[in-house]
Each structure stands twice: as C-alpha cells, then as structure tokens.
Design an enzyme around this catalytic site. Structure first.
Site, mmCIF file in Angstrom:
data_model
loop_
_atom_site.group_PDB
_atom_site.id
_atom_site.type_symbol
_atom_site.label_atom_id
_atom_site.label_comp_id
_atom_site.label_asym_id
_atom_site.label_seq_id
_atom_site.Cartn_x
_atom_site.Cartn_y
_atom_site.Cartn_z
ATOM 1 N N HIS A 186 -5.066 11.678 13.696
ATOM 2 C CA HIS A 186 -6.060 11.572 12.612
ATOM 3 C C HIS A 186 -7.218 10.658 12.985
ATOM 4 O O HIS A 186 -8.245 10.664 12.296
ATOM 5 C CB HIS A 186 -5.396 11.019 11.340
ATOM 6 C CG HIS A 186 -4.337 11.910 10.789
ATOM 7 N ND1 HIS A 186 -4.575 13.199 10.379
ATOM 8 C CD2 HIS A 186 -3.012 11.709 10.623
ATOM 9 C CE1 HIS A 186 -3.451 13.746 9.935
ATOM 10 N NE2 HIS A 186 -2.482 12.872 10.093
ATOM 11 N N ASP B 135 0.861 -1.188 0.000
ATOM 12 C CA ASP B 135 0.000 0.000 0.000
ATOM 13 C C ASP B 135 0.895 1.235 0.000
ATOM 14 O O ASP B 135 1.423 1.629 1.039
ATOM 15 C CB ASP B 135 -0.908 0.014 1.237
ATOM 16 C CG ASP B 135 -1.752 1.295 1.296
ATOM 17 O OD1 ASP B 135 -2.573 1.455 2.209
ATOM 18 O OD2 ASP B 135 -1.556 2.164 0.398
HETATM 19 N N1 LIG Z 1 -4.283 9.049 -0.884
HETATM 20 C C1 LIG Z 1 -3.247 9.783 -1.547
HETATM 21 C C2 LIG Z 1 -1.967 9.819 -0.745
HETATM 22 C C3 LIG Z 1 -2.320 9.957 0.708
HETATM 23 N N2 LIG Z 1 -1.154 9.903 1.593
HETATM 24 C C4 LIG Z 1 -1.671 9.779 2.952
HETATM 25 C C5 LIG Z 1 -0.579 9.848 3.960
HETATM 26 C C6 LIG Z 1 -1.179 9.843 5.378
HETATM 27 C C7 LIG Z 1 -0.184 10.473 6.268
HETATM 28 C C8 LIG Z 1 -0.642 10.372 7.712
HETATM 29 C C9 LIG Z 1 0.410 10.835 8.651
HETATM 30 O O1 LIG Z 1 1.495 11.141 8.273
HETATM 31 C C10 LIG Z 1 0.082 10.883 10.062
HETATM 32 S S1 LIG Z 1 1.134 12.025 10.933
HETATM 33 ZN ZN LIG Z 2 1.787 13.909 9.982
#
Ligand SMILES: NCCCNCCCCCC(=O)CS
Ligand SMILES: [Zn+2]
Length: 664
Positions: free
Chosen positions: A135, A20
């Site tokens: 999140h 993924d």
């Molecule tokens: N669907 C297109 C690309 C999406 N990338 C999502 C990355 C999530 C990052 C979440 C994170 O860093 C928590 S601090």
């Molecule tokens: Zn982040």
C-alpha cells in the site's frame, strides 16, 4: 536447488504505541506465529536460511521520493507525540521508533530474495517481513506499509539483474494500490491483484481499484484488477480466476521473474478479508505459478491477521515451494455469481490486450460498474458494521491435510535397452500376471507381453495409490493396444476417478466409460466434436499440439478447470506418437498436472519416442519447466473453437464458466 527462507526477529520489534482501531490487528505476533509454525513443522530446516539486510537509500529511492525517505529517517528520534503527529499525515498506518529500521530490513529481505533466486543460489523463496509494503506509495505510508518492498524488488531485479519482464501476483485481500501506481505505465511489470472491493465500499475505497484500471499509456493491459464485490469467496472462486484470467495472461506475458505479494488476509478467518478460502488453497496458487519464469519465484509477506490461518497458509506455501505433493483441493464447487460477474468484467476489459482473452464475452449485461455508482449513492445512509462484529462470525475450518512425500518420487518401467534417467527408480514388479488380468489370459487374450506390461502398470498404480510411489513413467512398444487393455478395467477396479489426458491422436477410443469413473481429455488435430460427451472431451487444434499458444490455452482454460472440478485420484498422461508437442510445453503440462491427485501422474509414452524421456523425467521430478519461448498469438479459429467448446461444456462443468449469464 532449494527454497530460501528470510526471517529475523528484529522485524517483530515494533508495535502500535497508542489506540487506533484501524491498526490494532497489525501485531508482531503475526511474524512469530508464522515462523514458529515453520520451525515446528520442520519446514524451516528444509529451507536455505538467508539473512535479511537493510535496503540502502538508493534502493528505497527506486520506488520512493527523497522527501518521503528523509521524512521517515527522522522517526527514530521522535517522541511519542511527534510520532502520533507524523502518523496523522498518512492513512491507516502507525509509526514507531524502530519501524524505519524494520522497514529497511523488510525491503532488504525482498532484495536478498531476488539476489538468491537470480544468482541461482536457490530456486525460489519466501521472506517473512513486517511492515508489509504493497500500500505504500512514492511519498506516503499507508495501510500498515512504509516502503513498498515488492515494488522496490521489481525495480531492483530489472536494474541489477537485467530482468526484462516481472510478473507481480498480489493475492493479498487488499488492493496494492502502491504497486499499481508504481508500474501502471510500465509494460515490463505486469501487476495482478484481486481484492475485496464491494463496489468501492471496502478499504481503500479507490475507484482505480476496479477492473477497468488496466494500466496507462504503454502500460495498458499490464495492470489486472479483480474486484471481489462480496465477502465469503471460496477456493473455487480463487482457482477459476487463476485459470481464466491470471494464468493465460501470465503465460502470454512470459515473465523471467515472478514476485508474489503474499498476503494471507485472503484466507478464511481473517477479520479484514472475511473470505472462506482455506489455507491449502495457497499450495495450489503457489504451484500454479511455479512453472513460470523457469521456477524463479519470490514470495514476500504482506497482510494476514488471523493468527491461525496465517501460519497454516504460510506453511502450505513453503511446503509447495519445497516441491512437496499438493493436497487434493477441498470441496470445489461452482464459482459464485458475483465472482463470475467480476471474472467476465476483467476478461472483457482485457480482451483487447491479450490474445488469450480475445474471445472473451463482451461487456456483461449486468455491468457491475453501474452497481458501484448506485451503491455509492446509497452509501451515505448506512454505517459500516464494526469489523469486530463481522469477524465474530469467523468460521471453523479443518487443519490442512498432511502432504507426505512418497519414498519413491518417480518410478519407471522401461525396456531393457533404455537407460533409467537419473532420479528415477526402476520399478520392479513380480512377473506373474496381475489377478485382475488373469481372467483375460484364460479366454486366450492374444497379446501375452502386452498383458504383462499392463499387469506391471496396474502394480505401479497400486503403489501410487498407497503413496509408495509419487509419479511414474512407462515406455511401451504400442500405445494404443496397451492403452485399451490397461484402461478397460482400470477405473472400475483400481481407482475411482482417473483423469486421462491424451496428447496426440488416438484412433479407437471405444473403451471410454460414461459413468464418470474416467474423464478423458484429448488434445489433437482431430475434430471429434460429434463424439463428445460429458466425460470425453476432444479438444482439436488446427495445427495440432505443435501450436503452443493453442495448446497452452486448451490446458489453462479447459483442462485445468476440468481437472479441479473432477478432482481425480490418478492422472494418466498419454503421449501418442507424432503428437508434435514440443518438450517445453510437454514439461509445462506435466508440471501443472502434478498439482492433481497428490502428484500421482503416470506418463505413458511409446518406446520409439524415448528421446523425450529426459525432459519427461525432469518434469516428473518436480524440476521447473523451461519458460515457453515467446508465444505466438492464439490462432483466431482455434480460439473461437475453444471458446465454443468451453461454453457448451460449462453446463456440465461449472468451473468452465466465465460469465454470470445463466447463473441463478
Ligand atoms: N478506515 C476504516 C477502516 C480501515 N481499515 C484499514 C485497514 C488497513 C488494512 C491494510 C492491510 O491489511 C495491509 S495488507
Ligand atoms: Zn491486506
């Protein structure tokens, strides 16, 4: 009191079990490289090691629904196919047989941190956890997060420790929408977040991540979103947002606990953030929060995916929590136009809620919300470059500088009859005159012992500049004469940039230089508008320094940005008699000034004010200032005067800008 460190390798024991692309950056090594860096640098040994624990169901239900918790509980027994199936109902997150266990440990670590700080076992602390939390929502995992560690911790602090007001600072580069949803109608929790946004083009692409989401109902004003609409933001952009948005609001909110969603994907080199702020900036961001809530600060790891800048940033944060001197802020310059647009929008969206922002400029002409709509329309066509391609432009950056603690943390020069406060070391210098002053003696300088005092001052300053001494406290009989003498040659011969902060009135300031060797900021009730020049900045408050709201606004909105841009090698803090500044404000000021010049702040006070020696010494030793009492609102006239002064100075001092007007 010490700094807690919570870490357990159990939280490294889950990972992505299938392909993924969106999740592959969230790897166990994030935690191991961070912890190993703390061990290698000797920082972990200086912390109080606190074990994590599993959050209980009741604690998890403080921020999540029962059905969600029950669903997650089933994941340890799922086959790989079931896990994939289960994951599909959420976005940009993955499950693993051991992630439920780790998610309970991550949330439990945050609770252990809150207990350790609220019971006074430690002053502050950090929890290195996986999975992150900000999140995750009431009934959904999202963005690598399963339980909302910090949201649970905030509810827990209120419920178990009776905390009245919690400030959550989210310096992760993503918007912690889970935290926002949890508290958006709750005035007892102020959520502040900056995040890469690019007019809603960046993940999680939410309309409600923009600056105009200010909270709902009773929570209006208690949600502060700062969207970054471009990548490549630098240290100056981060610091100007802290000085002109977060800190004024945070001081007015007056929290009794600070929680940090400490994500380091906002650091240079991170593939998600693509920002250019260097790891040492987190030393300053941490420091700027450490005088709130009497120093009660709990940092909980969120994101951070560059395995070089992440550990560097974690070490910078921990070293500041431990009270080590700060590095001089690297090469600050003007905030960029996009940052100024966001700054202006956030300040105007919140001007009605916070007295410190009341005088902010109105909605900007180039309102960035219209850009959002326009770009969103164009969006259909363009496809996003793969994150990998863009991350390939990762820049190089220097190792963060060493931050050695001087052998003497604080030295004092006091008259014989004044006892040396504990923790300070009496400064002994040779009795003979400093060579720089010998010439004065020949042409029969009048006051012999004033010269001796100045000479000993010089000796102390020399020892500061060689980092044998951190800060200094000097009591002298007559401030004005000594100050004149001391300052006459100080800039040219001893140090190249001296920031002089004068609290209270001071009559003859004829020794001011305009060559930039000295920046003189005076806060008093005197109106010296006409004498102002680039390096002499008189800030006048109608009620003088006893007006805490006006004083703190002058410090946060004027003095701090000026000091960051000027980047002094020495700070001279002068308290003139009768200034009326109250001790807690005085200690806040010292605490903030210690962030400059590697902690080399020299305080000059008059002997007849020796009653203030104790609080001054406590602040110079890095002890957190007591929270300011409930701040009365900022006086209207003073607020406008400060705003006018800031506007006039911003052409010379770029860190004072708060709008994009006039920038190229
Ligand atoms: N669907 C297109 C690309 C999406 N990338 C999502 C990355 C999530 C990052 C979440 C994170 O860093 C928590 S601090
Ligand atoms: Zn982040």
């Amino acid at each position: 009191m010490g700094t807690a460190l919570i870490y357990d390798e159990e939280m490294t024991k889950y990972k992505l079990l299938w392909v993924d692309p969106a999740c592959k950056i969230e790897v166990p090594e994030r935690l191991t490289v961070s912890y190993e860096a703390l061990v290698r640098s000797g920082l972990s040994d200086r912390c109080v090691s606190i074990p994590p624990r599993e959050a209980t169901d009741a604690e998890i239900l403080l921020a999540h629904s029962e059905e969600y918790l029950e669903a997650v509980k089933k994941t340890p027994y799922m086959t790989l196919e079931d896990l994939k199936e289960f994951t599909l109902q959420y976005g940009d997150v993955y499950f693993h047989p051991n992630i439920y266990h780790c998610a309970k440990l991550a949330a439990g670590s945050a609770l252990q941190l809150v207990d350790s700080v609220m019971t006074g076992k430690v002053r502050n602390g950090i929890a290195l956890v996986r999975p992150p939390g900000h999140h995750s929502m009431r009934s959904a995992a999202n963005g690598f997060c399963v339980f909302n560690n910090v949201a649970i911790a905030a509810q827990y602090a209120k419920q178990k420790h009776g905390v009245k007001r919690v400030l959550i600072v989210d310096w992760d580069i993503h918007h912690g929408q889970g935290v926002q949803y949890c508290f958006e109608d709750d005035p007892s929790v102020l959520y502040y977040s900056w995040h890469r946004y690019e007019h809603q083009k960046f993940w999680p692409n939410l309309r409600e991540s923009d600056y105009d989401s200010v909270g709902k109902g009773n929570g209006a004003g208690f949600n502060v979103n700062v969207p970054w609409n471009k990548v490549g933001m630098e240290n100056s952009d981060y610091l100007s947002i802290f000085c002109h948005v977060l800190l004024p609001v945070a001081y007015e909110f007056c929290p009794d606990l600070v929680l940090v969603c400490a994500g380091f994907d906002s650091a240079i080199g991170d593939p998600e953030g693509e920002m250019c702020a260097t790891p040492d900036i987190f030393a300053h961001l941490t420091h700027l929060l450490m005088n709130l809530a009497g120093g009660k600060l709990c940092a909980v790891l969120e994101g951070g995916y560059n395995l070089t800048s992440l550990p560097q940033s974690v070490c910078q944060t921990v070293q500041t929590l431990l009270g080590d001197p700060l590095p001089q802020p690297a090469g600050l310059r003007s905030p960029c136009k996009s940052a100024l647009e966001s700054l202006q929008c956030v300040r105007s969206a919140h001007r009605r809620y916070w007295s410190f922002l009341k005088h902010a400029a109105n909605q900007p002409s180039t309102d960035i919300s219209t850009k959002r709509i326009k770009l969103a329309n164009e969006e259909e066509g363009k496809t996003e470059m793969a994150v990998e391609e863009r991350a390939a432009e990762i820049k190089e950056w220097p190792e963060p500088p060493e931050r050695p603690s001087p052998p003497v943390r604080c030295a004092s020069l006091l008259p014989e009859d004044v006892a040396c406060p504990d923790g300070l070391k009496l400064f002994s210098s040779s009795k003979d005159l400093h060579p720089l002053l010998a010439s004065k003696l020949q042409n029969g300088a009048d006051d012999q012992d004033a010269l001796i005092t100045v000479s000993r001052l010089y000796a102390m300053i020399e020892k500061m500049l060689t980092n044998e001494i951190g800060s200094g406290l000097v009591l002298i009989s007559d401030i004005s004469a000594a100050m004149m003498g001391a300052l006459q040659d100080l800039p040219s011969d001893l140090v190249d940039r001296v920031l002089v902060v004068c609290v209270g009135k001071e009559k003859d300031l004829n020794y001011l230089t305009t060559d930039g060797k000295m920046l003189f900021v005076q806060i008093s009730d005197e109106d010296k508008e006409k004498e102002k020049n680039k390096y002499f900045i008189p800030v006048s408050l109608k009620k003088g320094c006893s007006d805490t709201a006006g004083f703190i606004q002058a410090v946060l909105g004027l003095l701090l940005p000026l000091a960051y841009e000027y980047d002094p090698t020495l700070v001279l803090l002068v308290r003139t008699p009768g200034s009326g500044v109250d001790d807690s404000m005085w200690q806040q000021l010292i605490g903030l000034l210690l962030g400059f010049a590697k902690g080399h702040t020299l305080v000059l006070m008059q002997t007849n004010e020796k009653v203030h020696v104790g609080p001054t010494a406590s602040a110079l030793l890095g002890r957190p200032a007591p929270p300011l009492l409930e701040l009365q609102t900022l006086d209207q006239e003073d607020g406008e005067a400060l705003e006018r002064l800031r506007e006039r100075l911003q052409t010379d001092w770029k860190m004072l800008q708060t709008t994009s007007e006039g920038t190229e």
